[in-house]
Design a protein around this motif. Structure first.
Motif, PDB file in Angstrom:
ATOM      1  N   SER A   1    -124.268 -24.692 -24.151  1.00  0.00           N
ATOM      2  CA  SER A   1    -124.445 -24.027 -22.855  1.00  0.00           C
ATOM      3  C   SER A   1    -125.261 -22.755 -22.992  1.00  0.00           C
ATOM      4  O   SER A   1    -125.242 -22.093 -24.041  1.00  0.00           O
ATOM      5  CB  SER A   1    -123.081 -23.692 -22.236  1.00  0.00           C
ATOM      6  OG  SER A   1    -122.362 -24.858 -21.906  1.00  0.00           O
ATOM      7  N   VAL A   2    -125.949 -22.434 -21.917  1.00  0.00           N
ATOM      8  CA  VAL A   2    -126.659 -21.173 -21.808  1.00  0.00           C
ATOM      9  C   VAL A   2    -126.274 -20.540 -20.479  1.00  0.00           C
ATOM     10  O   VAL A   2    -125.986 -21.244 -19.500  1.00  0.00           O
ATOM     11  CB  VAL A   2    -128.191 -21.375 -21.928  1.00  0.00           C
ATOM     12  CG1 VAL A   2    -128.725 -22.222 -20.784  1.00  0.00           C
ATOM     13  CG2 VAL A   2    -128.903 -20.042 -22.012  1.00  0.00           C
ATOM     14  N   TYR A   3    -126.229 -19.219 -20.453  1.00  0.00           N
ATOM     15  CA  TYR A   3    -125.732 -18.510 -19.283  1.00  0.00           C
ATOM     16  C   TYR A   3    -126.740 -17.444 -18.844  1.00  0.00           C
ATOM     17  O   TYR A   3    -127.538 -16.960 -19.648  1.00  0.00           O
ATOM     18  CB  TYR A   3    -124.398 -17.833 -19.602  1.00  0.00           C
ATOM     19  CG  TYR A   3    -123.383 -18.768 -20.190  1.00  0.00           C
ATOM     20  CD1 TYR A   3    -123.191 -18.835 -21.570  1.00  0.00           C
ATOM     21  CD2 TYR A   3    -122.624 -19.615 -19.376  1.00  0.00           C
ATOM     22  CE1 TYR A   3    -122.277 -19.712 -22.127  1.00  0.00           C
ATOM     23  CE2 TYR A   3    -121.708 -20.491 -19.922  1.00  0.00           C
ATOM     24  CZ  TYR A   3    -121.532 -20.538 -21.299  1.00  0.00           C
ATOM     25  OH  TYR A   3    -120.619 -21.413 -21.832  1.00  0.00           O
ATOM     26  N   LEU A   4    -126.654 -17.089 -17.576  1.00  0.00           N
ATOM     27  CA  LEU A   4    -127.440 -15.975 -17.056  1.00  0.00           C
ATOM     28  C   LEU A   4    -126.504 -15.094 -16.242  1.00  0.00           C
ATOM     29  O   LEU A   4    -126.081 -15.486 -15.147  1.00  0.00           O
ATOM     30  CB  LEU A   4    -128.603 -16.455 -16.193  1.00  0.00           C
ATOM     31  CG  LEU A   4    -129.555 -15.357 -15.722  1.00  0.00           C
ATOM     32  CD1 LEU A   4    -130.337 -14.771 -16.908  1.00  0.00           C
ATOM     33  CD2 LEU A   4    -130.533 -15.884 -14.673  1.00  0.00           C
ATOM     34  N   GLN A   5    -126.161 -13.946 -16.796  1.00  0.00           N
ATOM     35  CA  GLN A   5    -125.343 -12.972 -16.078  1.00  0.00           C
ATOM     36  C   GLN A   5    -126.276 -12.093 -15.257  1.00  0.00           C
ATOM     37  O   GLN A   5    -127.173 -11.449 -15.807  1.00  0.00           O
ATOM     38  CB  GLN A   5    -124.541 -12.116 -17.059  1.00  0.00           C
ATOM     39  CG  GLN A   5    -123.712 -11.029 -16.405  1.00  0.00           C
ATOM     40  CD  GLN A   5    -122.585 -11.588 -15.549  1.00  0.00           C
ATOM     41  OE1 GLN A   5    -121.910 -12.535 -15.950  1.00  0.00           O
ATOM     42  NE2 GLN A   5    -122.388 -11.014 -14.367  1.00  0.00           N
ATOM     43  N   MET A   6    -126.042 -12.071 -13.951  1.00  0.00           N
ATOM     44  CA  MET A   6    -126.917 -11.338 -13.047  1.00  0.00           C
ATOM     45  C   MET A   6    -126.110 -10.237 -12.363  1.00  0.00           C
ATOM     46  O   MET A   6    -125.166 -10.536 -11.624  1.00  0.00           O
ATOM     47  CB  MET A   6    -127.519 -12.285 -12.000  1.00  0.00           C
ATOM     48  CG  MET A   6    -128.250 -13.468 -12.610  1.00  0.00           C
ATOM     49  SD  MET A   6    -129.076 -14.505 -11.382  1.00  0.00           S
ATOM     50  CE  MET A   6    -127.678 -15.116 -10.462  1.00  0.00           C
ATOM     51  N   ASN A   7    -126.467  -9.005 -12.623  1.00  0.00           N
ATOM     52  CA  ASN A   7    -125.796  -7.842 -12.036  1.00  0.00           C
ATOM     53  C   ASN A   7    -126.760  -7.081 -11.138  1.00  0.00           C
ATOM     54  O   ASN A   7    -127.984  -7.253 -11.215  1.00  0.00           O
ATOM     55  CB  ASN A   7    -125.276  -6.926 -13.138  1.00  0.00           C
ATOM     56  CG  ASN A   7    -124.260  -7.588 -14.037  1.00  0.00           C
ATOM     57  OD1 ASN A   7    -123.495  -8.458 -13.597  1.00  0.00           O
ATOM     58  ND2 ASN A   7    -124.243  -7.205 -15.300  1.00  0.00           N
ATOM     59  N   SER A   8    -126.202  -6.234 -10.295  1.00  0.00           N
ATOM     60  CA  SER A   8    -127.006  -5.395  -9.389  1.00  0.00           C
ATOM     61  C   SER A   8    -128.026  -6.230  -8.643  1.00  0.00           C
ATOM     62  O   SER A   8    -129.214  -5.884  -8.580  1.00  0.00           O
ATOM     63  CB  SER A   8    -127.700  -4.275 -10.188  1.00  0.00           C
ATOM     64  OG  SER A   8    -126.760  -3.482 -10.865  1.00  0.00           O
ATOM     65  N   LEU A   9    -127.572  -7.325  -8.087  1.00  0.00           N
ATOM     66  CA  LEU A   9    -128.480  -8.260  -7.428  1.00  0.00           C
ATOM     67  C   LEU A   9    -129.126  -7.631  -6.202  1.00  0.00           C
ATOM     68  O   LEU A   9    -128.531  -6.819  -5.490  1.00  0.00           O
ATOM     69  CB  LEU A   9    -127.739  -9.532  -7.045  1.00  0.00           C
ATOM     70  CG  LEU A   9    -127.496 -10.491  -8.220  1.00  0.00           C
ATOM     71  CD1 LEU A   9    -126.388 -11.469  -7.917  1.00  0.00           C
ATOM     72  CD2 LEU A   9    -128.782 -11.218  -8.572  1.00  0.00           C
ATOM     73  N   LYS A  10    -130.373  -8.039  -5.968  1.00  0.00           N
ATOM     74  CA  LYS A  10    -131.172  -7.552  -4.857  1.00  0.00           C
ATOM     75  C   LYS A  10    -131.586  -8.724  -3.972  1.00  0.00           C
ATOM     76  O   LYS A  10    -131.670  -9.859  -4.464  1.00  0.00           O
ATOM     77  CB  LYS A  10    -132.428  -6.856  -5.379  1.00  0.00           C
ATOM     78  CG  LYS A  10    -132.167  -5.739  -6.371  1.00  0.00           C
ATOM     79  CD  LYS A  10    -133.478  -5.205  -6.925  1.00  0.00           C
ATOM     80  CE  LYS A  10    -133.235  -4.098  -7.943  1.00  0.00           C
ATOM     81  NZ  LYS A  10    -134.509  -3.577  -8.504  1.00  0.00           N
TER      82      LYS A  10
END
Length: 128
Positions: free
Chosen positions: A78-87
């Motif tokens: 698996s590979v992940y993408l943590q996305m914070n402070s989304l715009k």
């Protein structure tokens, strides 16, 4: 042959977070470069983040640097993408992609044409 399935997209308010997941099939997953790309309506598919098979090599688009983090778990394929402070401008369909082991340099891993394997995409919508 590698098959990819993304999950984790959804609707979030600006400033919020989401974590995308990509499950891969294939016995040689650990040797593939993995990338995330996105495509907004009316725009071309663009590079977001990538991780070479040597996990210390990661690359990010300038627009997401400092906000998004790519990671992988070879044991879980698996590979992940943590996305914070989304715009709101992060709104797009997000795609997971896999590139052969020889694709290691930043120039190649940020190029969507270097990736022969793609998932179906997951929608991310950021409201203002």
């Amino acid at each position: 042959q590698v098959q990819l399935v993304e999950s984790g997209g959804g609707l979030v308010q600006a400033g919020g977070s989401l974590r995308l997941s990509c499950a891969a099939s294939g016995r040689t997953f650990s040797s593939y470069g993995m990338g995330w790309f996105r495509q907004a309506p009316g725009k071309e598919r663009e590079f977001v983040a990538a991780n070479a098979w040597r996990s210390s090599n990661t690359y990010y688009a300038d627009s997401v640097k400092g906000r998004f983090t790519i990671s992988r778990d070879n044991a879980q394929n698996s590979v992940y993408l943590q996305m914070n402070s989304l715009k709101p401008e992060d709104t797009a369909v997000y795609y997971c992609a896999a590139a052969p082991p020889a694709t290691q340099t930043m120039a190649r891993m940020t190029n969507k044409f270097e990736y022969p394997y793609w998932g179906q995409g997951t929608q991310v919508t950021v409201s203002s």
